[in-house]
Design an enzyme around this catalytic site. Structure first.
Site, mmCIF file in Angstrom:
data_model
loop_
_atom_site.group_PDB
_atom_site.id
_atom_site.type_symbol
_atom_site.label_atom_id
_atom_site.label_comp_id
_atom_site.label_asym_id
_atom_site.label_seq_id
_atom_site.Cartn_x
_atom_site.Cartn_y
_atom_site.Cartn_z
ATOM 1 N N GLU A 76 36.249 44.546 49.243
ATOM 2 C CA GLU A 76 37.158 45.095 50.245
ATOM 3 C C GLU A 76 36.372 45.400 51.516
ATOM 4 O O GLU A 76 35.287 45.975 51.450
ATOM 5 C CB GLU A 76 37.773 46.406 49.769
ATOM 6 C CG GLU A 76 38.640 46.344 48.558
ATOM 7 C CD GLU A 76 39.102 47.750 48.157
ATOM 8 O OE1 GLU A 76 38.917 48.692 48.963
ATOM 9 O OE2 GLU A 76 39.629 47.887 47.039
ATOM 10 N N HIS A 102 38.273 52.716 39.643
ATOM 11 C CA HIS A 102 39.136 51.834 38.849
ATOM 12 C C HIS A 102 38.797 51.893 37.356
ATOM 13 O O HIS A 102 38.404 50.893 36.769
ATOM 14 C CB HIS A 102 38.990 50.391 39.334
ATOM 15 C CG HIS A 102 39.331 50.171 40.762
ATOM 16 N ND1 HIS A 102 38.883 49.065 41.461
ATOM 17 C CD2 HIS A 102 40.094 50.886 41.623
ATOM 18 C CE1 HIS A 102 39.339 49.117 42.701
ATOM 19 N NE2 HIS A 102 40.077 50.219 42.825
ATOM 20 N N ASN A 121 41.754 44.913 42.636
ATOM 21 C CA ASN A 121 42.276 46.263 42.444
ATOM 22 C C ASN A 121 43.318 46.233 41.330
ATOM 23 O O ASN A 121 44.168 45.355 41.295
ATOM 24 C CB ASN A 121 42.892 46.772 43.740
ATOM 25 C CG ASN A 121 41.922 46.698 44.893
ATOM 26 O OD1 ASN A 121 41.554 45.612 45.315
ATOM 27 N ND2 ASN A 121 41.514 47.829 45.413
#
Length: 547
Positions: A403, A488, A526
């Site tokens: 990201e 995550h 994600n």
């Protein structure tokens, strides 16, 4: 077909007509539009938290992605649902008129039962930036285990309250390693589209991206990625992009452009509170008990399950202990919460027949962070949206997807910042520590090295091409890599191992897992869209076969 649940007490109370009507709607467009199912929506359940001694058809532990999907679909099928949430409701403004505080000015609302903040990026220009706060049931939990800190949302909406909203569907060619026992055809034709629709996923307008000041940082990231030969891709998100345009134009109260994300977002972000949970509550069949924590689930003598719940105040004290019974229980407390609870219940004899896979297969989605120091001719902007909208894809060649993340300090930093998701193969296990009556996780910081190596396949090349260096002032003193954390968490009750292929805990009919603990450690992107889509798949099967 019978109305009586296996192992339960017959409290589903669903007529054949309502079942057919409800299930048909779930399979069709009406459910996706969020309309109540059946001829009439039931009047609202009793207001207020769940009562001591209550007997309920379904109890869901947690209000994150999996739990919210289950609540909505069960309610639409005519089932009364009680959701138990450890965190707050986050529906009341503070003294500043806002529900959530900003990233740059954290107060007691920021952290779960801490007296000092623990920011993921905890240094700036080489100086520590964490500050003292009052102990409070704040929105972000920085839960510390040996070797890793796991960041989790605390409140109605779970992780949707605190994540960047990057709503990414994995590439189909990678799906076989994400959920090997799941048919990809059904996921990509039915459940991923259903999840994206339910979550309100959209993509930034590329023309606006090219001109707005608040994404200068991402345009620099694009230039550097492309100059080094890496694909730069726009990533969908659950932010209201029209609202962000209004923020930039000065016609709406600033939210993403006011440093709001890590500790909640007040306006533009479509968290679960605004999507699945709002639709579930609108059915009149779902009640939520915030500041309640489940400590025990065990078979009840008359069928169903006895559930012990602690009620908390905002300083974390237990103010009441309640015992309720439920015909069915869904574990949806997130990867860490569900795994810890199941490991405890197995080890302490409450659910001794849970299988030996409980607690195993936990991973960090390969998370690792870094920053790069750019040249003066590559300013990244003093105004940065907190919502990431793009990434660098080197998954096939280097095992990393990065990201292009914001660094919303309010000043020009000349820095590019990244959160990488990598193909890290290491998996940890939760286990019961009888001496301390706690659950441990055996993650080792050294297990992050594969993630660093994979991220370096991107950033070493960019630094070489651009003549730039890594920042060493963001994670400690002369420390380059943020290898101490994950946003995550995944696994711990892996699908088709700890459960059957739809999340059933088969030794105990009427117990289910329906959250990120089902996913074995990595999603390649994600994870929340995959968690949502898997929950849509599983709850549909459970409704059509178990009711």
């Amino acid at each position: 077909m019978t109305d009586k649940p296996p192992g339960g007490t017959g409290r589903w109370s669903i007529s054949r007509r309502r079942f057919i009507t409800g299930t048909g709607s779930i399979l069709g467009a009406a459910a996706l539009a969020g309309r109540p199912i059946g001829a009439q929506a039931k009047t609202a359940l009793a207001a207020g938290p769940i009562a001591n001694g209550a007997h309920v058809p379904v109890l869901i532990i947690g209000t994150g992605y999996g739990g919210s999907v289950a609540a909505l679909r069960l309610a639409q099928a005519g089932v009364d649902v009680n959701m138990i949430e450890m965190g707050m409701a986050w529906d009341t403004p503070g003294s500043d008129g806002k529900i959530f505080c900003t990233t740059t000015a954290p107060d007691q609302r920021s952290y779960w039962l801490r007296t000092k903040t623990k920011a993921p990026l905890n240094y700036f220009l080489g100086f520590p930036i964490d500050r003292n706060i009052s102990r409070y049931t704040g929105i972000l939990d920085a839960e510390e285990f040996s070797g890793i800190t796991v960041y989790q949302g605390r409140g109605v909406g779970g992780g949707s309250l605190v994540n960047g909203g990057m709503a990414v569907t994995p590439k189909r060619e990678n799906f076989g390693t994400v959920l090997p026992s799941v048919n990809p055809d059904e996921m990509y034709t039915t459940y991923y589209p259903r999840a994206n629709a339910g979550l309100g996923v959209g993509t930034i307008d590329p023309a606006w991206f090219d001109t707005t000041d608040c994404y200068q940082f991402a345009r620099v990231g694009r230039k550097h990625a492309q100059r080094s030969g890496f694909p730069f891709v726009f990533v969908p998100d659950v932010y209201d992009w029209n609202y962000m345009k209004q923020e930039a134009a000065g016609t709406a109260t600033k939210s993403a452009l006011a440093g709001e994300i890590l500790y909640g977002n007040n306006y533009g972000k479509k968290s679960l509170q605004k999507t699945y949970i709002a639709q579930a509550k609108a059915t009149g069949r779902v009640t939520i008990s915030p500041l309640h924590r489940v400590t025990r689930v065990a078979p009840a003598a008359g069928g169903g399950y006895t559930v012990v719940i602690e009620q908390l105040n905002t300083t974390g004290d237990v103010t009441a202990t309640k015992t309720v019974t439920s015909d069915r229980v869904f574990f949806a407390a997130g990867s860490v919460g569900t795994s810890k609870l199941l490991v405890k219940l197995k080890a302490t004899g409450a659910l001794p027949n849970l299988n030996g896979e409980i607690g195993k297969g936990w991973g960090d989605n390969g998370n690792v962070m870094c920053g790069r120091a750019n040249h003066l001719w590559d300013p990244t902007g003093s105004l940065q949206s907190t919502i990431p909208c793009a990434g660098i894809d080197n998954w096939a060649a280097g095992g990393a997807f990065a990201e292009v993340a914001p660094l919303p300090t309010g000043i020009e930093t000349f820095a590019s910042f990244y959160l990488s998701i990598t193909k890290n193969p290491n998996r940890a296990q939760f286990s019961w520590n009888a001496a301390t009556s706690t659950v441990d996780l055996n993650w080792q910081t050294a297990w992050k090295q594969p993630s660093i190596d994979m991220a370096k396949t991107i950033f070493d090349k960019i630094n070489s091409k651009e003549g730039t260096i890594y920042r060493t002032d963001l994670f400690g003193v002369y420390k380059i890599w943020g290898d101490h954390l994950t946003y995550h968490p995944l696994g711990g009750a892996v699908l088709n191992k700890a459960t059957d292929n739809y999340g059933r805990l088969t030794a105990y009919p009427g117990l289910y897992v329906i959250d990120g603990s089902l996913i074995p450690g990595n999603t390649s992107v994600n994870p929340f869209v995959t968690i949502t889509a898997l929950a849509e798949r599983n709850i549909e099967k459970i409704i059509t076969t178990d009711l």
